[in-house]
Design a protein around this motif. Structure first.
Motif, mmCIF file in Angstrom:
data_model
loop_
_atom_site.group_PDB
_atom_site.id
_atom_site.type_symbol
_atom_site.label_atom_id
_atom_site.label_comp_id
_atom_site.label_asym_id
_atom_site.label_seq_id
_atom_site.Cartn_x
_atom_site.Cartn_y
_atom_site.Cartn_z
ATOM 1 N N HIS A 169 0.860 -1.205 -0.037
ATOM 2 C CA HIS A 169 -0.139 -0.237 -0.076
ATOM 3 C C HIS A 169 0.748 1.247 0.082
ATOM 4 C CE1 HIS A 169 0.762 -0.939 4.420
ATOM 5 N NE2 HIS A 169 -0.003 -2.150 4.050
ATOM 6 N N PHE A 170 0.238 2.353 -0.509
ATOM 7 C CA PHE A 170 0.964 3.769 -0.611
ATOM 8 C C PHE A 170 -0.294 4.738 0.376
ATOM 9 C CE2 PHE A 170 0.464 8.113 -1.899
ATOM 10 C CZ PHE A 170 1.743 8.360 -2.281
ATOM 11 N N SER A 171 0.237 5.350 1.315
ATOM 12 C CA SER A 171 -0.697 6.060 2.091
ATOM 13 C C SER A 171 0.156 7.418 2.303
ATOM 14 C CB SER A 171 -1.138 5.412 3.195
ATOM 15 O OG SER A 171 -1.669 6.271 4.121
ATOM 16 N N ALA A 172 -0.156 8.461 1.372
ATOM 17 C CA ALA A 172 0.642 9.827 1.592
ATOM 18 C C ALA A 172 0.524 10.432 3.061
ATOM 19 C CB ALA A 172 -0.327 10.675 0.759
ATOM 20 N N ALA A 173 1.958 10.534 3.500
ATOM 21 C CA ALA A 173 2.540 11.030 4.938
ATOM 22 C C ALA A 173 3.502 12.051 4.603
ATOM 23 C CB ALA A 173 2.885 9.708 5.546
ATOM 24 N N GLY A 174 3.562 13.022 5.235
ATOM 25 C CA GLY A 174 4.651 14.129 5.146
ATOM 26 C C GLY A 174 4.175 15.390 4.405
ATOM 27 N N THR A 175 2.892 15.316 3.734
ATOM 28 C CA THR A 175 2.508 16.692 3.009
ATOM 29 C C THR A 175 1.634 17.119 3.941
ATOM 30 O OG1 THR A 175 0.519 15.351 2.116
ATOM 31 C CG2 THR A 175 2.447 15.491 0.439
ATOM 32 N N VAL A 176 2.119 18.674 4.087
ATOM 33 C CA VAL A 176 1.383 19.535 5.201
ATOM 34 C C VAL A 176 1.123 20.703 4.407
ATOM 35 C CG1 VAL A 176 2.838 18.664 6.676
ATOM 36 C CG2 VAL A 176 3.723 20.271 5.573
ATOM 37 N N ASP A 177 0.061 21.590 5.219
ATOM 38 C CA ASP A 177 -0.409 22.863 4.442
ATOM 39 C C ASP A 177 0.763 23.990 4.839
ATOM 40 O OD1 ASP A 177 -2.772 21.827 4.213
ATOM 41 O OD2 ASP A 177 -3.568 21.886 6.100
ATOM 42 N N SER A 178 1.606 23.818 5.809
ATOM 43 C CA SER A 178 2.462 24.761 5.959
ATOM 44 C C SER A 178 3.662 25.436 5.025
ATOM 45 C CB SER A 178 3.161 24.555 7.331
ATOM 46 O OG SER A 178 4.166 25.506 7.554
ATOM 47 N N ALA A 179 3.510 26.547 4.834
ATOM 48 C CA ALA A 179 4.745 27.129 3.802
ATOM 49 C C ALA A 179 5.877 27.075 3.981
ATOM 50 C CB ALA A 179 4.013 28.529 3.256
ATOM 51 N N GLU A 180 6.351 26.854 5.369
ATOM 52 C CA GLU A 180 7.549 26.697 5.715
ATOM 53 C C GLU A 180 7.876 25.686 6.890
ATOM 54 O OE1 GLU A 180 8.759 30.350 8.328
ATOM 55 O OE2 GLU A 180 6.561 30.707 7.849
ATOM 56 N N PRO A 181 9.179 25.395 7.026
ATOM 57 C CA PRO A 181 9.630 24.354 7.952
ATOM 58 C C PRO A 181 9.344 24.937 9.351
ATOM 59 C CG PRO A 181 11.260 24.623 6.446
ATOM 60 C CD PRO A 181 10.463 25.638 6.248
ATOM 61 N N ASP A 182 8.197 24.695 10.030
ATOM 62 C CA ASP A 182 7.951 25.464 11.216
ATOM 63 C C ASP A 182 7.094 24.578 12.044
ATOM 64 O OD1 ASP A 182 5.367 25.103 10.006
ATOM 65 O OD2 ASP A 182 4.713 27.232 10.052
ATOM 66 N N GLN A 219 3.918 23.947 12.724
ATOM 67 C CA GLN A 219 2.760 23.456 11.995
ATOM 68 C C GLN A 219 3.470 22.239 11.230
ATOM 69 O OE1 GLN A 219 0.700 26.298 9.769
ATOM 70 N NE2 GLN A 219 -0.520 24.570 8.741
ATOM 71 N N ALA A 220 4.470 22.345 10.472
ATOM 72 C CA ALA A 220 4.785 21.259 9.618
ATOM 73 C C ALA A 220 5.224 20.139 10.375
ATOM 74 C CB ALA A 220 5.788 21.994 8.627
ATOM 75 N N GLY A 221 5.953 20.371 11.402
ATOM 76 C CA GLY A 221 6.576 19.167 12.304
ATOM 77 C C GLY A 221 5.497 18.390 12.866
ATOM 78 N N ALA A 222 4.497 19.314 13.534
ATOM 79 C CA ALA A 222 3.272 18.501 14.117
ATOM 80 C C ALA A 222 2.544 17.678 13.180
ATOM 81 C CB ALA A 222 2.402 19.575 14.690
ATOM 82 N N SER A 223 2.059 18.224 12.027
ATOM 83 C CA SER A 223 1.565 17.378 10.858
ATOM 84 C C SER A 223 2.184 16.157 10.593
ATOM 85 C CB SER A 223 1.096 18.179 9.845
ATOM 86 O OG SER A 223 0.310 19.216 10.030
ATOM 87 N N LYS A 224 3.349 16.469 10.103
ATOM 88 C CA LYS A 224 4.402 15.347 9.591
ATOM 89 C C LYS A 224 4.332 14.270 10.691
ATOM 90 C CE LYS A 224 6.810 18.326 6.284
ATOM 91 N NZ LYS A 224 6.963 17.409 5.138
ATOM 92 N N ALA A 225 4.824 14.654 12.149
ATOM 93 C CA ALA A 225 4.953 13.569 12.986
ATOM 94 C C ALA A 225 3.808 12.566 13.151
ATOM 95 C CB ALA A 225 5.219 14.305 14.351
ATOM 96 N N LEU A 226 2.715 13.109 13.053
ATOM 97 C CA LEU A 226 1.106 12.459 13.276
ATOM 98 C C LEU A 226 1.147 11.684 11.935
ATOM 99 C CD1 LEU A 226 -1.218 12.265 14.977
ATOM 100 C CD2 LEU A 226 -2.271 13.977 13.412
ATOM 101 N N THR A 227 1.453 12.167 10.705
ATOM 102 C CA THR A 227 1.414 11.100 9.584
ATOM 103 C C THR A 227 2.502 9.889 9.647
ATOM 104 O OG1 THR A 227 2.770 12.469 8.336
ATOM 105 C CG2 THR A 227 0.391 12.803 8.295
ATOM 106 N N PHE A 228 3.663 10.437 10.058
ATOM 107 C CA PHE A 228 4.794 9.399 9.994
ATOM 108 C C PHE A 228 4.583 7.984 11.109
ATOM 109 C CE2 PHE A 228 8.708 11.812 8.096
ATOM 110 C CZ PHE A 228 7.923 12.135 6.932
ATOM 111 N N LEU A 229 3.953 8.658 12.419
ATOM 112 C CA LEU A 229 3.771 7.761 13.320
ATOM 113 C C LEU A 229 2.594 6.806 13.026
ATOM 114 C CD1 LEU A 229 4.228 6.771 16.253
ATOM 115 C CD2 LEU A 229 2.700 8.692 17.061
#
Length: 466
Positions: A308-321, A323-333
């Motif tokens: 399976h493919f399940s998109a993880a690591g795509t976020v709404d934030s425009a910069e490495p902040d 918001q980006a870290g919180a969203s990515k952590a949830l998807t990776f985990l």
């Protein structure tokens, strides 16, 4: 250590599946290519040429599901083999962004040739990245088609497995011809070195270009990622369950077509659904329920024994902040807990339109951190350390003990970008930039000069035709 996080149970999967089969048999999919509809009619599917609709009988869909392999093997361009199956994650650097977040200006700008070369080099030297993509499009390209130029740059600078997403038949032909050049030094019996994304147009359509790309790649036995991208509330039902039914139906239709073209073709059960923010009309990558839908896709893929493919690591934030870290952590985990195969992206920002070299490094570090947490704890005599505790005794210390020296490098993951220097230390983002510079210094050419020149000649040939 085993982690259990299920979104849908077996009974619920069967309800979703039954509804999806009903969608395909009763409503059908629009297949907007005359040649492919004629082929499917010859294979026993019910075709309405006037409406350009194809109806998929349940028994044909089920037969196709039975043909798709549970796992398959791919090769990189160093000859290393990688198995694609549930529980074996193969992260990728992000693909096809049109902008970058610039370290110097701290702003988003159009991506350039220099940007894609830098990001491909970075992906090459980060060992966790197994799949390489044309990270961003060179907006300053002198070539008339920057997508082909990006593909060429990728193959001239990377030895990893390639992931492509051709949008037209000429693009697909270029990818296959370029790949033959990139593969020229591999043994004749090597495993596939490229996997191809094909996506329907939600709701329930396969446009003519996608039909032609799907057929071209399936006939040449390339593994396919079947990845619908519906917008809940826009191009699919607003409810998570309704979007999941539609996504499942679209994947089953593409899977059935692929198996009818090439029996036993490896396919990856994909998914990149997300909700439409009906307050603004914007796509929301950071909504928590997006993870719910995409993890449900993994449950369904596991039930049918498909990678399976399940998109993880795509976020709404425009910069490495944050918001980006919180969203990515949830998807990776969530994805690593569920044993996803593909879809863990490094470097993505701003709903997939933007990448940043620093974000690639931060995402690789986050991936390692989640892996370290999920590896669990070893319980044996050596790790329980009773004899060590006895040897050191009350009031002692373990700093110089042989047990500490033996395990201090293996027991914990110490991040190169997390600040351990107290209040005067660099920020995580500053450290990530330093790590980018350090890693880029490690890059050495990995593709021989002949392959690079042959690819350039092919690109020039296509340019002259365009």
């Amino acid at each position: 250590m085993k982690y259990e996080y299920k979104v849908v149970e077996e009974e619920e999967i069967l309800r979703i599946h039954d509804n999806a089969l009903g969608v395909l048999s009763e409503i059908g999919m629009k297949v907007l290519d005359d040649s492919l509809r004629s082929f499917l009619s010859q294979k026993g599917l019910m075709v309405d040429n006037g409406e350009q609709l194809v109806h998929f009988p349940k028994e044909i869909v089920q037969a196709a599901l039975n043909l798709a392999p549970e796992s398959f093997i791919m090769s990189d361009h160093n000859g290393n083999e990688h198995i694609l199956k549930a529980g074996n994650a193969l992260p990728a650097v992000y693909a096809n962004a049109i902008k970058v977040w610039d370290w110097n200006t701290k702003k988003v700008r159009p991506s350039t040739i220099e940007d894609i070369v830098k990001c491909v080099h970075l992906a090459e030297v980060i060992p966790e990245i197994k799949i390489a993509c044309p990270v961003c499009l060179p907006n300053d390209s002198p070539k008339p088609d920057p997508t082909l130029h990006a593909a060429c740059i990728l193959m001239q600078n990377s030895s990893k497995i390639y992931e492509s997403s051709p949008q037209t038949l000429p693009e697909a032909v270029f990818w296959t011809e370029a790949l033959a050049i990139a593969d020229q030094n591999l043994p004749a019996n090597h495993k596939p070195t490229m996997i191809v994304n094909v996506s329907p147009t939600s709701p329930l359509q396969i446009d003519a270009n996608t039909c032609q790309v799907l057929r071209h790649m399936a006939e040449r036995k390339f593994p396919l990622i079947l990845g619908p991208c519906p917008l809940a509330g826009g191009t699919s039902p607003v409810t998570m369950a309704g979007t999941t039914v539609q996504s499942h139906a679209e994947i089953l239709a593409m899977l059935t077509i692929a198996q009818l073209i090439s029996e036993g073709l490896p396919v990856v059960y994909g998914g990149s659904a997300g909700p439409l923010d009906l307050r603004s009309g914007a796509l929301c990558y950071g909504v928590s329920e997006r993870n719910t839908m995409l993890c449900a896709n993994i449950d369904i893929a596991n039930y049918f024994h498909l990678p399976h493919f399940s998109a993880a690591g795509t976020v709404d934030s425009a910069e490495p902040d944050f918001q980006a870290g919180a969203s990515k952590a949830l998807t990776f985990l969530t994805r690593l807990m569920k044993g996803t195969t593909l879809g863990i992206w490094f470097g993505s920002l701003l709903t997939g339109s933007t990448v940043a070299p620093e974000q690639i490094v931060l995402d690789a570090d986050l991936y390692r951190s989640v892996q370290a947490m999920l590896k669990g704890m070893i319980i044996d005599d050596e790790h329980l350390a009773y004899d060590v505790i006895k040897r050191v005794g009350p009031g002692g210390d373990f700093l110089a003990d042989e047990h500490t020296l033996r395990w201090m490098r293996d027991e914990y993951y110490y991040s190169p970008v997390v600040n351990h220097d107290g209040e005067h230390g660099k920020s995580m983002l500053d450290r990530a930039h330093d790590e980018v510079e350090r890693l880029l210094e490690q890059y050495t050419p990995v593709v021989c000069e002949k392959v690079q020149n042959d690819l350039e000649m092919l690109l020039d040939d296509y340019t002259s035709k365009l």
